[in-house]
Design an enzyme around this catalytic site. Structure first.
Site, PDB file in Angstrom:
ATOM      1  N   HIS A  75       0.794  -1.237   0.000  1.00 50.74           N
ATOM      2  CA  HIS A  75       0.000   0.000   0.000  1.00 50.74           C
ATOM      3  C   HIS A  75       0.827   1.289   0.000  1.00 50.74           C
ATOM      4  O   HIS A  75       0.612   2.191  -0.821  1.00 50.74           O
ATOM      5  CB  HIS A  75      -0.903   0.029   1.245  1.00 50.74           C
ATOM      6  CG  HIS A  75      -1.725  -1.196   1.427  1.00 50.74           C
ATOM      7  ND1 HIS A  75      -2.947  -1.366   0.822  1.00 50.74           N
ATOM      8  CD2 HIS A  75      -1.501  -2.334   2.140  1.00 50.74           C
ATOM      9  CE1 HIS A  75      -3.457  -2.543   1.164  1.00 50.74           C
ATOM     10  NE2 HIS A  75      -2.602  -3.148   1.958  1.00 50.74           N
TER      11      HIS A  75
HETATM   12  C1  BDR Z   1      -2.049   0.050   5.821  1.00 47.99           C
HETATM   13  O1  BDR Z   1      -2.035  -0.659   7.057  1.00 47.99           O
HETATM   14  C2  BDR Z   1      -0.737  -1.078   7.365  1.00 47.99           C
HETATM   15  O2  BDR Z   1      -0.740  -2.389   7.830  1.00 47.99           O
HETATM   16  C3  BDR Z   1       0.084  -0.889   6.120  1.00 47.99           C
HETATM   17  O3  BDR Z   1       1.409  -0.544   6.481  1.00 47.99           O
HETATM   18  C4  BDR Z   1      -0.610   0.232   5.393  1.00 47.99           C
HETATM   19  O4  BDR Z   1      -0.147   1.492   5.812  1.00 47.99           O
HETATM   20  C5  BDR Z   1      -2.911  -0.704   4.827  1.00 47.99           C
HETATM   21  O5  BDR Z   1      -4.202  -0.854   5.309  1.00 47.99           O
END
Ligand code: BDR
Ligand code: CA
Length: 325
Positions: free
Chosen positions: A247
């Site tokens: 992400h």
């Molecule tokens: C987000 O949640 C975290 O676990 C990841 O690093 C990202 O920022 C995705 O939902």
């Protein structure tokens, strides 16, 4: 002219990839790193950020943020990111303890030092930025722009059925940040799950990164590969197959380049009291609230183009010298 960027993150496997990308980007100067409690407890996040900053040669203050959300109990995601936040990777001990300032204070002082220039990048929960806004309500007018990885607009959640992790950990903080930036000179850019889940690392992506590790011998390349194997295992256990949604780097890259996606304006708020939907980001697609759009949502992502760019940038970032602690 390089772009000063303050990164607030809960490193975290994809946060680590985003930090590596930013550290190697020729147009970026990381002006500060704030460690946020989230994927793991803040002490582990801070250790990860300190080690990565040293290994990547990030010459900027690294500050430990708040240990807990504004009002909620902290939840962590050891299953997603591993007990220390970086999956199967083994990190050396950092040689420094970081900047003595609170994360919120670093937000304020860095923004004040770069009026109208600083890009704020939130890749974890919003706790530190919400606390910074209490210290200095002028922040929305001091930043060049705020970019956020968070939320799920018309898309299932990845934490609760309708909530995304960064919002779900501290919904009050996210709600306060969106409220404070309403009417700011530049709308925050929100990279939510429907955009970031188009970035799917596959075994081919992992092989290319392993190639970078073999060619460069850089310890961070090995850290990223070992961390990502855990991320793949988690996604496989969650029913997605041998892959990982990555992400944070997309949001970082869009913040720096403006590329790889388009944006659309939308009025968005955070559900705080739903019996089943606490932490949901609700987008008012038909304008029923009668509110002006308060964010620009990432849309129309070009994931193949982005992943190629990311892997090339990681290769470049990690070829510049094999640092050790
Ligand atoms: C987000 O949640 C975290 O676990 C990841 O690093 C990202 O920022 C995705 O939902
Ligand atoms: Ca993150």
């Amino acid at each position: 002219m390089t772009l000063p960027v303050l990164v607030d993150c809960d490193t975290g496997i994809d946060d680590a990839i985003a930090l590596t990308y930013l550290a190697g980007h020729p147009d970026v100067r990381i002006a500060g790193v704030v460690s946020s409690a989230g994927n793991v407890e803040v002490a582990a996040v801070h250790r990860n950020n300190l080690v990565l900053a040293e290994l990547l040669g990030i010459d900027a203050p690294v500050s430990r943020g708040a240990a807990a959300p504004l009002t909620a109990d902290l939840m962590t995601a050891d299953d997603t990111h591993g007990p220390q936040g970086l999956g199967h990777a083994h990190l050396p001990e950092p040689t420094t303890s970081g900047d003595p300032r609170e994360g919120a204070q670093l937000w304020v002082e860095t923004a004040r030092a770069h009026p109208g220039e600083l890009v704020g990048l939130v890749l974890g929960p919003h706790t530190n930025l919400a606390l910074a806004l209490e210290l200095d309500p002028e922040l929305p007018r001091l930043l060049r722009r705020l970019h956020i990885m968070g939320g799920a607009i018309n898309h299932r959640g990845n934490t609760g059925p309708t909530s995304e992790w960064n919002i779900a950990v501290d919904p009050e903080a996210a709600q306060q940040v969106l409220a404070a930036f309403t009417g700011a000179p530049q709308r925050p850019v929100l990279g939510s799950l429907e955009a970031t889940e188009t970035v799917r690392f596959t075994s081919a992506t992992l092989s290319r990164l392993q190639g970078t590790a073999d060619r460069t011998g850089h310890p961070v390349a090995t850290i990223l590969v070992d961390a990502l194997r855990w991320y793949f295992e988690f996604h496989q256990a969650d029913g997605f197959g041998w892959m990982a949604h990555v992400h944070d780097p997309l949001v970082a890259a869009h913040a720096v380049t403006g590329g790889f996606a388009r944006t659309r304006p939308l009025a968005v708020d955070v559900e705080l009291t739903g019996m089943l939907t606490r932490g949901q980001t609700v987008g008012d697609e038909l304008g029923r609230w009668g509110r002006a759009p308060n964010v620009d949502v990432l849309t129309d992502v070009r994931p193949e183009e982005f992943i190629d760019h990311l892997l090339q940038m990681l290769q470049d970032a990690l070829s510049g010298g094999n640092r050790s602690l």
